[in-house]
Design a protein around this motif. Structure first.
Motif: not given
Length: 328
Positions: A151-167
Motif C-alpha cells: 500500500d505504501t508503494a502504491r501511495f508513493s507511486y500515485s504521488l510520484g505520478r501526480h507530481f511527475e517525480v521518481d517514485t
C-alpha cells in the motif's frame, strides 16, 4: 552483526502469490535457496522446475518444491497459502477460513524450522499475523506481516505520478490495516524532504482536500480494481515481500511498514497492524515513532478497532486497546 550465511527462504503456498514471490526472489537474488511447499506437492515441484530452467540468467540459487519438508531449516518462512480474495469480497471476509488454514500450517512449519522469521502474506494479513504470533509462540519481533508495504508503494507511486517525480524520491507511508481502514500519513509525506503541501505549492499543483481524498481512494481501492480485471493481485506483493526478505537476509535495517504486534502506540495495544519499523536480520528491530496529526491518530485507532473486532470474531479477544487520548 554478520549477514545470514544459509539464506534459505521457504514459501508455503505455490499459488499465484507464492510463485510471484519466488520469481521476484530469484531475480533480485537475496536468497541462496528458495523452496516452495504446497498441499499438492506436484504443483510446487512443477513451479520449482519451471523457475529452475532460468537459473542460467540469475545469481546462483537452489530452487526446489514439494511438501512441508521444504521448510526444513529455513531462515525465513513465508505464509502465502489460503483462500484468495474474490471479486466483491473484502480482505476481512476471508478471516475465518484463512485463520483455520494458518493454525494448521504453523505446527507443520515449526516442527521443521523451530525458530524462523515468519512472514505472513495471506489475507486478512493483520489478523493472520496475530494468529501466527499466538499459535507459534515465537517472539513478536520474528512474526511479521507484509502489512502495508505494498500500500505504501502504491501511495508513493500515485504521488510520484501526480507530481511527475521518481517514485523513489517520494517518502510517504500508509499505516494501520492492510485494507479499507488504512491510513495515509499526509503529515509525514514528503518529496526529497520537502513536505507534500509545500512541494505542491512550489510547483503550482493541487494539494487540497479533494486531491488527498482522490489519492487515498486510489490506493485503498487498487486491489479491488485489479481483482475485477484479472482475478488476483500477485506481482506487486511478490516484489513487496521480496523487499522485506532482502532487508532481513542482508541485515539492511530498512524502514518498512510491516504488520507486527503493537504495544501502547497512541494507546493502541495487543493488535497487529502496520507502522514504520526497522527490519533487519532479527526481524523487527525497532519501531519508528513520530508525532501524528490528531486526525491520523483517530483514524489509526479506528483501524485498530476494525482488526480487533475481526480477531474477536474468531476467538482472539486480547486486551482492549485504549481510545483515550495519548501523549506523544
Amino acid at each position: 552483526m554478520p549477514v545470514r550465511k544459509q539464506q534459505k527462504v521457504a514459501i508455503v503456498g505455490a499459488g499465484r502469490v507464492g510463485t510471484a514471490l519466488a520469481y521476484a526472489l530469484l531475480i533480485k537474488g537475496p536468497a541462496r535457496e528458495i523452496t516452495l511447499a504446497n498441499r499438492t506437492s506436484e504443483r510446487a515441484q512443477a513451479e520449482a522446475m519451471d523457475l529452475s530452467h532460468g537459473l542460467s540468467y540469475v545469481s546462483p540459487t537452489r530452487v526446489a518444491g514439494g511438501g512441508y519438508e521444504m521448510c526444513d531449516n529455513a531462515d525465513v518462512v513465508v505464509l502465502t497459502a489460503g483462500a484468495a480474495q474474490k471479486e466483491g469480497e473484502t480482505r476481512l471476509d476471508l478471516v475465518r477460513k484463512n485463520a483455520e488454514i494458518t493454525k494448521k500450517i504453523i505446527p507443520e512449519v515449526l516442527s521443521r524450522s523451530p525458530s524462523p522469521i515468519l512472514i505472513v502474506v495471506t489475507n486478512p494479513v493483520d489478523v493472520l499475523t496475530y494468529v501466527a504470533l499466538k499459535e507459534s509462540g515465537l517472539p513478536a519481533s520474528r512474526v511479521i506481516g507484509s502489512g502495508t508495504v505494498l500500500d505504501t508503494a502504491r501511495f508513493s507511486y500515485s504521488l510520484g505520478r501526480h507530481f511527475e517525480v521518481d517514485t523513489r524520491n517520494v517518502h510517504a507511508y500508509i499505516v494501520g490495516e492492510h485494507g479499507d481502514s488504512e491510513v495515509p500519513l499526509w503529515s509525514r509525506a514528503n518529496i526529497a524532504g520537502v513536505p507534500v503541501d509545500e512541494y505542491g505549492r512550489l510547483r503550482g499543483m493541487d494539494v487540497g482536500p479533494e486531491f488527498r481524498r482522490k489519492m487515498a481512494d486510489e490506493v485503498r481501492t487498487a486491489a479491488y480494481h485489479i481483482i475485477e480485471r484479472k482475478e488476483a493481485t500477485y506481482w506487486g506483493i511478490g516484489l513487496a515481500v521480496t523487499r522485506i526478505i532482502e532487508a532481513i537476509l542482508k541485515n539492511q535495517h530498512s524502514v518498512l511498514t510491516v504488520s507486527a504486534l503493537v504495544r501502547d502506540y497512541y494507546g493502541i495495544s495487543d493488535v497487529c497492524l502496520s507502522l514504520p519499523s526497522v527490519v533487519g536480520q532479527n526481524g523487527i528491530e525497532a519501531e519508528v515513532t513520530a508525532k501524528l496529526a490528531d486526525e491520523e491518530v483517530e483514524k489509526l485507532r479506528d483501524s485498530a478497532s476494525v482488526i480487533q473486532d475481526s480477531l474477536r470474531s474468531i476467538g482472539y479477544s486480547g486486551r482492549e486497546y485504549h481510545r483515550a487520548a495519548a501523549s506523544g
